[in-house]
Design a protein around this motif. Sequence first.
Motif, short mmCIF file in Angstrom:
data_model
loop_
_atom_site.label_atom_id
_atom_site.label_comp_id
_atom_site.label_asym_id
_atom_site.label_seq_id
_atom_site.Cartn_x
_atom_site.Cartn_y
_atom_site.Cartn_z
N MET A 84 -11.29 1.21 -4.43
CA MET A 84 -9.87 0.87 -4.31
C MET A 84 -9.24 1.04 -5.68
SD MET A 84 -9.80 -2.59 -1.93
CE MET A 84 -8.05 -2.86 -2.13
N GLU A 85 -8.08 1.67 -5.70
CA GLU A 85 -7.36 1.85 -6.95
C GLU A 85 -5.92 1.43 -6.74
OE1 GLU A 85 -7.76 5.77 -8.56
OE2 GLU A 85 -9.89 5.86 -8.05
N SER A 127 -4.89 10.88 3.72
CA SER A 127 -5.44 9.54 3.72
C SER A 127 -5.26 8.94 5.11
CB SER A 127 -4.74 8.65 2.69
OG SER A 127 -5.25 7.33 2.77
N ASN A 128 -6.30 8.34 5.62
CA ASN A 128 -6.23 7.68 6.92
C ASN A 128 -6.51 6.18 6.79
OD1 ASN A 128 -8.93 7.88 6.31
ND2 ASN A 128 -9.54 8.82 8.25
N THR A 130 0.87 -1.17 0.00
CA THR A 130 0.00 0.00 0.00
C THR A 130 0.91 1.21 0.00
OG1 THR A 130 -0.14 -0.14 2.40
CG2 THR A 130 -1.97 -1.06 1.16
N ASP A 131 0.62 2.14 -0.90
CA ASP A 131 1.42 3.35 -1.01
C ASP A 131 0.49 4.53 -1.22
OD1 ASP A 131 3.27 5.33 -1.42
OD2 ASP A 131 3.92 4.60 -3.37
N GLN A 142 -2.93 2.16 -4.28
CA GLN A 142 -2.58 3.57 -4.22
C GLN A 142 -3.66 4.44 -3.58
OE1 GLN A 142 -1.93 3.90 -8.44
NE2 GLN A 142 0.28 3.70 -8.19
N SER A 143 -4.89 3.93 -3.52
CA SER A 143 -5.96 4.73 -2.97
C SER A 143 -7.08 3.84 -2.46
CB SER A 143 -6.52 5.68 -4.05
OG SER A 143 -7.64 6.38 -3.57
#
Length: 171
Positions: free
Chosen positions: A100-101, A44-45, A36-37, A81-82
Amino acid sequence: MTRNFVLSAAATASAALLATQVWAAEPTIKEVTVNTDYSSLKESNAQSYYPELSQDLLEAILERISLTDEVEGYVIDVNIQSVSLDGDTMLPDSAEFNQMEGVMSLQSPMTNANTESYPIKIKAHSAEAAVPEGYVGVAPSTDDFYNAMIAGFADVVAEELPERMRESGSK
């Protein structure tokens, strides 16, 4: 003329059968990593709510694919990434998310092949909701959205791999 057509048709059929047999054997995968980045996001939490997301997604992917010890297997790297709720990466106190991306990178066992990367985007939706273009729809129950999102993302990775491996291996 007819004889040439028959021989050509037979040769084409033989080549097609051989190609089918070559790809009937599932391409081998020797390594899968998931990270996860969220560093590219302003806020972002998700990491604080879901510190196990990478591990959970890795386990879900490994349930859907087979690994090999062969040196000439593919290397798969998935980078989330997101994680967001309707595009907002600051999740509410309920920690709900519906998007989710990420990116799946595929390194071919061919030594001179470049790493290929492919976007993966999923969005949870109710049965009547429209899914935005470029996203794959996942319809989770309200009680189990996290597992549904993980499973949906893993499904897309597993479904994309055979085709992407063919594309990567042919370059």
